[in-house]
Every structure is written in C-alpha cells, then in structure tokens.
Design an enzyme around this catalytic site. Sequence first.
Site, PDB file in Angstrom:
ATOM      1  N   ASP A 105      28.595 -17.675 -14.149  1.00  0.00           N
ATOM      2  CA  ASP A 105      29.263 -18.697 -14.952  1.00  0.00           C
ATOM      3  C   ASP A 105      30.428 -18.075 -15.724  1.00  0.00           C
ATOM      4  OD1 ASP A 105      27.305 -20.426 -14.119  1.00  0.00           O
ATOM      5  OD2 ASP A 105      26.094 -20.181 -15.936  1.00  0.00           O
TER       6      ASP A 105
HETATM    7  N1  URA Z   1      22.094 -18.046 -14.264  1.00  0.00           N
HETATM    8  C1  URA Z   1      22.898 -18.731 -15.101  1.00  0.00           C
HETATM    9  O1  URA Z   1      22.476 -19.644 -15.790  1.00  0.00           O
HETATM   10  N2  URA Z   1      24.205 -18.380 -15.145  1.00  0.00           N
HETATM   11  C2  URA Z   1      24.722 -17.373 -14.433  1.00  0.00           C
HETATM   12  O2  URA Z   1      25.914 -17.096 -14.523  1.00  0.00           O
HETATM   13  C3  URA Z   1      23.865 -16.662 -13.579  1.00  0.00           C
HETATM   14  C4  URA Z   1      22.553 -17.013 -13.509  1.00  0.00           C
END
Ligand code: URA
Length: 243
Positions: A105
């Site tokens: 993310d």
């Molecule tokens: N899980 C999440 O919530 N975000 C990420 O970036 C990776 C795994």
Amino acid sequence: MTQIRIDKVLSQMNIASRSECKKLFQSGRIRVNDSCVRSSSAKYDPQKDRLYVDDRQVIYQEYQYYMLYKPAGCVTATKDLHEKTVMDYLPQGIQRGLSPVGRLDKDTEGLLLITNDGALNHALLSPGRHVDKTYIAAIQGTVTEDTVRIFREGIEIGEKKPTAPALLEILNAGAVSEVAVTVTEGKFHQIKRMFQAVGMKVLFLKRISMGPLKLDAFLKPGECRELTQKEIQELKRSQGLEG
Ligand code: URA
C-alpha cells in the site's frame, strides 16, 4: 541466444542510456570481439561474442533483480499520472521492462522485489505457492494471546474463505502494540483487514521478508540494490525454479 541490440543491452545493464550509447558508438568506444562497432543499431550474440566498452567487458544478464526499501508515500505501480511510484527509486534509465512483485500500500514500507523475470514474479504471486511474507506492525490496541489464536485459526475478512493461518508474534503489548505477522497469502490490504476484523487499527506497516529474501538492514527507505547471486538462487529454488 539470438542477436540482440548492443544499445539495448547497455541501457538495460545501466551502463549507458540509449542516447549516451550513440556517442559511445560514434567515438569508437564499443567493440565486439576484436572489431570496433560504430553503428548504433548494431547487434551481437551474448552467448558467442564478447562485448566491450573501452576495455571493460560487459557481461549481459537477461534478468535484473532489485531489492527496494519502499518508503511510505509512493504507489506500487510502474507508472502513475499523479503519484510518485516505486520505479522512481530505481537507478535512472533501467526501469524499462521491470515490474514490482506484488503490491504494498502507499503508506506501507519495506521490502519490495522489482524484476523483469516474469517466471519468478508469477511463481511468487501464485496463490497456490503460499510464500511467507513477514511484516512488522504497530497496532492501536492491546494485542493479546487471544488475537494470536484468532490469527492462527483464520479470520473472516469478507472474502470467500477465511484467511489462511497466520503467525502473529507479540513484540510489545500496550495501548500501541508492536507485532510481527507472517501471512502466506497476498489479499488486498490483508494485514489491515485482519486487524480491522478484530477491532484494531494498523498504524504502521513494514514488510521485512518475502520467502527467503530479507530486507537488507543496510538499506534506508528509498534505497535499492541488486540482489546477490545467492539471493536470486535461493528465491528461485524456493519456487522450484532452476537457480
Ligand atoms: N497488508 C496490508 O494491509 N497492506 C500492505 O501493504 C501489505 C499487506
């Protein structure tokens, strides 16, 4: 291997951009075996021929593998109209053909593999392979042994099936808890949704490993380096690919 354009090799290996290559050709600094090559569209066969820039031999590697310490604030994409992408952190000019393996993310940081090895990329992401991914997280709320059990048993996060067993380790429990979480799947926002399902919020998330590959402790956010031969071999072997 068949014939391949020399300027493509030099730019892919981050030795010279296509426009710099033109100058290298014009000034007679490129040699294949014993002959100087001046045409910027010249090709050579990396399996049979030896390529030199000045007197330095260029050993062509078809695949490139970079480990990026993704900083928060950029998106995991090869291009984006508005946002900075993870590709902006690679050395200038080598981005072409490379893509990130999986997705972190925008606000997540940590280990991101970027490669043009499609077979490895595909294997590491394939749902059947269950590649371990470990994250360090700061959680708003007190994580307890009960949370550990729920993570181990699988959680309903609105998908067809509950999540696969995840290993949750409590590093520090308090109003804000520090944990390590290892999951084998790669569902969208998975870690955040797992904590949300037990009434908690992820405040900080950093990936520290993917299969046998570990985030280099010497890298700072935004820095990257090429994988070592050993790391490449271990990753490939972990996926049953020739290493
Ligand atoms: N899980 C999440 O919530 N975000 C990420 O970036 C990776 C795994």
